[in-house]
Design a protein around this motif. Structure first.
Motif, mmCIF file in Angstrom:
data_model
loop_
_atom_site.group_PDB
_atom_site.id
_atom_site.type_symbol
_atom_site.label_atom_id
_atom_site.label_comp_id
_atom_site.label_asym_id
_atom_site.label_seq_id
_atom_site.Cartn_x
_atom_site.Cartn_y
_atom_site.Cartn_z
ATOM 1 N N THR A 1 63.716 44.513 59.714
ATOM 2 C CA THR A 1 65.216 44.901 59.263
ATOM 3 C C THR A 1 65.460 43.671 58.221
ATOM 4 O O THR A 1 66.111 44.092 57.272
ATOM 5 C CB THR A 1 65.882 44.505 60.283
ATOM 6 O OG1 THR A 1 65.297 45.640 61.705
ATOM 7 C CG2 THR A 1 67.346 45.166 59.972
ATOM 8 N N ARG B 1 70.932 43.291 64.009
ATOM 9 C CA ARG B 1 70.916 44.571 64.823
ATOM 10 C C ARG B 1 71.592 44.160 65.918
ATOM 11 O O ARG B 1 71.903 42.963 66.399
ATOM 12 C CB ARG B 1 69.539 44.730 65.329
ATOM 13 C CG ARG B 1 68.597 45.152 64.036
ATOM 14 C CD ARG B 1 68.499 46.755 64.229
ATOM 15 N NE ARG B 1 67.494 46.972 62.961
ATOM 16 C CZ ARG B 1 67.261 48.303 62.703
ATOM 17 N NH1 ARG B 1 68.090 49.289 62.985
ATOM 18 N NH2 ARG B 1 66.355 48.391 61.657
ATOM 19 N N GLU C 1 69.808 50.607 68.436
ATOM 20 C CA GLU C 1 69.856 49.593 67.836
ATOM 21 C C GLU C 1 70.462 49.700 66.469
ATOM 22 O O GLU C 1 69.994 50.072 65.401
ATOM 23 C CB GLU C 1 68.394 49.054 67.417
ATOM 24 C CG GLU C 1 67.655 48.456 68.748
ATOM 25 C CD GLU C 1 66.567 47.764 68.497
ATOM 26 O OE1 GLU C 1 66.470 47.243 67.269
ATOM 27 O OE2 GLU C 1 65.813 47.279 69.221
#
Lengths: 480, 217
Positions: B25, A393, B49
């Motif tokens: 994630t 990210r 993000e």
């Protein structure tokens, strides 16, 4: 005819860039009188006439205009074709009497063209070749039956011969069409082949020459008028299915696929509603397209009922038949494209995106997002071997308090980030990235960045950087 | 209590699953590998993000991921349902930001069944619905913390350095099995997730992540 007309005093010309040189593409009459020629380089022309005014030529627009003019010329006869880059050819046989004769027709044509600001040269003759010669070298009308007397004094170039052949003929003393006609044919064809004599025969009308009219542009629209108004979604879908079959047949016949479809529903009270469907790729299979319309049709307000359906394809793309690789893969691609279209009707076609690699060492610029419907996926994602791991990210840099410590200017041993108190256990770095000086960016105003991969006792693995030129610590990404 | 990791991972096809926690994630990225079909990642378009494909490339092929961006939770879920039902995708990942109601969760479950597609909802903690097949909680572990909590030295070679992808994966809801937790790691050579150590004793294993979570707030 494609040339812009100017009435200003200084000479005017359009230029076109050909093989790295600007050349004169089209000249005004004024410029031609002053000794400038088509094909001359711009610098030569400037040397001759310093006051020459030029503009860049746009051949595509010229072609567009020529096609518009061809449609206009349909008022004189039904057969209109395009000749070269700046000419129209009309087959007026049988329609001149409607205008009162040949010369009256030409006068009318000339008058209308002049009024529109177009300078034109017009020739009329029995054969296409003779008309071409007249239009290019000596305007007028050739006598019906025998064009030879009119053509006799014209140079051989009027026979649509290429440059070297014209020069060779002139070297032999054959300067005019009359000279050529009087020469015995056998030696000519032995020396120059059949081309010269064929052009001569075509001009004299001995040999026929077809005229190809411009084809009608294909229209992709179908309509269904109903005797009784309908109001149910299922009925509209049934009508739409019939329209789609017709439209897709037409598309398939021309190897085209629709990219945008527009369904217009006319209601009894004359109001109409539109359903637009933007497809993820060109399609011409009614079975695939029909279900994609469901969402749009269900949102239509039928009111007192719908009595006409019209389906058009305002945007089409070539869809040549492709080799079927494998049935499974084919249906898979079809499925993905339908899905993108369906999602597109809900969240917008440009919001379905894919990653494309970009060549940059700046982390946030190392990829771009492209609309999936208008891009092809990258073959392979480049993976430079030397590149240290990158976070999963990325976010806008978030400043944290703390000061660089230790000999390697390491990240602070304890810091707060997003309300969490974190303690570093292990760090790796620094990796110095310098801004791309050729692309100024606000985010990189603080100068070079020393990136550290920081593992905290609490488990979070962060990507932090320090800006030594403008001391400060920031978190820009997370690895997990 | 011991459970077989391979029974629950890779995720069961044709069902909708949920994952939460700070390592979600990574969990989602590691799942993208399991199908030859492309994956779709649905996320709010205002999310700051952003996914980084250069980072994703370690775990899966970013060229086979499609992104769909929607404004509201309703649009996110509708897009997820559409993608699940079409069957064109191997995995549909949907990031949500509001609690998932039972109706919505059930709809996704039915869509996943209809399209024989795996669904994965990435969500903040405590927002799941009862319709999920499994729910996972992923916490990244630092090398030292992992060995400390397990209480015994790790079997798999030397202490891994910073590039470690060690995580504690707790399965906190399971419709067709028991709850369990594993310490997992990414094996770059075989390109898949491996279990580092068997954390058999649930009582001891559970205490460490709970303490960590309290830390995160």
């Amino acid at each position: 005819m494609g040339c812009a007309q100017t009435t200003a005093e200084p000479p005017f010309a359009l230029t076109l860039r050909e093989s790295n040189t600007e050349r004169l593409y089209c000249l005004s009459g004024q410029a031609q009188h002053l000794g400038l020629m088509q094909g001359m380089t711009l610098s030569d022309a400037r040397a001759l006439r310093p006051d020459l005014i030029t503009r860049p030529a746009t051949p595509e627009l010229d072609q567009q205009f020529l096609r518009a003019l061809a449609r206009w010329a349909g008022r004189y006869c039904p057969w209109v074709g395009v000749e070269g880059r700046d000419g129209l050819v009309l087959d007026v046989s049988g329609s001149t009497h409607l205008f009162g004769g040949e010369s009256e027709m030409l006068a009318d044509m000339r008058m209308r063209l002049t009024r529109a600001g177009i300078a034109a040269r017009i020739g009329l003759a029995d054969s296409r070749g003779a008309a071409w010669a007249l239009a290019h070298f000596d305007e007028g009308v050739a006598a019906p039956g025998d064009p030879l007397p009119t053509l006799r004094p014209l140079p051989v170039a009027a026979l649509r011969l290429d440059g070297p052949t014209c020069v060779a003929l002139e070297r032999l003393g054959l300067r005019t069409i009359g000279d050529l006609h009087d020469t015995p044919r056998a030696p000519l064809s032995r020396r120059f082949g059949n081309g010269v004599l064929m052009r001569l025969d075509q001009a004299l009308g001995v040999q026929g020459e077809p005229l190809t009219p411009l084809p009608d542009p294909p229209r992709y629209g179908v309509r269904l008028t109903l005797p009784e108004p309908i109001g149910l979604s299922a009925d509209v879908m049934a009508g739409l299915a019939r329209l789609l079959d017709g439209l897709c047949d037409r598309l398939r016949a021309q190897d085209m696929g629709a990219r945008v479809l527009q369904l217009t529903l006319r209601r009894v009270d004359q109001a109409s509603q539109q359903v637009e469907l933007r497809l993820a790729r060109a399609m011409n299979d009614p079975a695939v397209i029909l279900p994609l319309f469901e969402r749009g049709v269900s949102a239509v307000e039928a009111g007192y009922g719908i009595d006409q359906l019209r389906l058009g394809a305002p945007r089409v793309e070539a869809l040549p038949p492709a080799q079927i690789q494998s049935a499974i893969r084919q249906s898979e691609e079809e499925g993905v494209a339908s899905l993108i279209t369906k999602l597109g009707t809900r969240i917008g076609l440009e919001n379905v995106q894919r990653f494309l690699p970009a060549d940059s060492h700046i982390p946030e610029r190392a990829h771009i997002l492209a609309a999936a419907a208008f891009s092809e996926p990258a073959e392979k994602w480049p993976r430079p071997a030397a590149l240290p791991p990158r976070p999963l990210r990325l976010f806008a840099p978030e400043p944290i308090g703390g000061r660089a410590t230790g000999p390697g200017r390491e990240p602070p041993p304890q810091f707060r980030w997003r309300g969490m108190r974190l303690e570093r256990v292990h760090v790796e770095g620094p990796e110095r990235l310098t801004p791309e000086w050729w692309l100024p960016s606000e985010a990189w105003q603080n100068g070079v960045r020393d990136y550290w991969r920081v593992e905290t006792r609490q488990g979070r693995r962060l990507w932090m950087y320090h800006t030594p030129q403008n001391p400060g610590w920031f978190v820009q990404g997370e690895f997990a | 209590m011991s459970a077989d990791f391979t029974a629950v991972y890779p995720l069961k096809r044709g069902r909708a699953h949920e994952v939460c926690g700070p390592g979600a994630t990574y969990f989602a990225a590691s799942c993208c590998n399991s199908s030859p079909k492309p994956s779709m990642w649905i996320l709010p378009d205002w999310s700051h993000e952003a996914l980084n494909p250069v980072g994703l490339a370690q775990y899966c092929d970013p060229t086979r991921i499609l992104l769909a961006k929607a404004k509201t939770q309703v649009d996110l879920l509708a897009a997820a349902e559409e993608a699940l039902r079409s069957g064109a995708m191997g995995l549909v990942i949907c990031e949500i930001y509001e609690p998932l109601s039972l109706t919505h969760g059930r709809r996704l479950q039915l869509a996943a069944e209809a399209g024989r597609t795996t669904g994965l909802i990435v969500m903040p903690e405590g927002m799941g619905s009862n319709a999920a097949e499994t729910r996972w909680h992923c916490t990244p572990l630092s090398g030292k913390a992992a060995s400390g909590s397990a209480g015994n030295p790790l079997q798999s070679g030397p202490e891994k350095g910073l590039d470690s992808t060690r995580q504690r994966w707790d399965i906190i809801k399971n419709k067709s099995g028991t709850l369990a937790s594993w310490v997992t790691d990414w094996d770059a050579t075989s390109h898949r997730v491996i279990v580092v150590s068997k954390t058999g004793e649930r009582s001891r294993a559970a205490s460490a992540p709970l303490g960590l979570r309290a830390d995160h707030g």
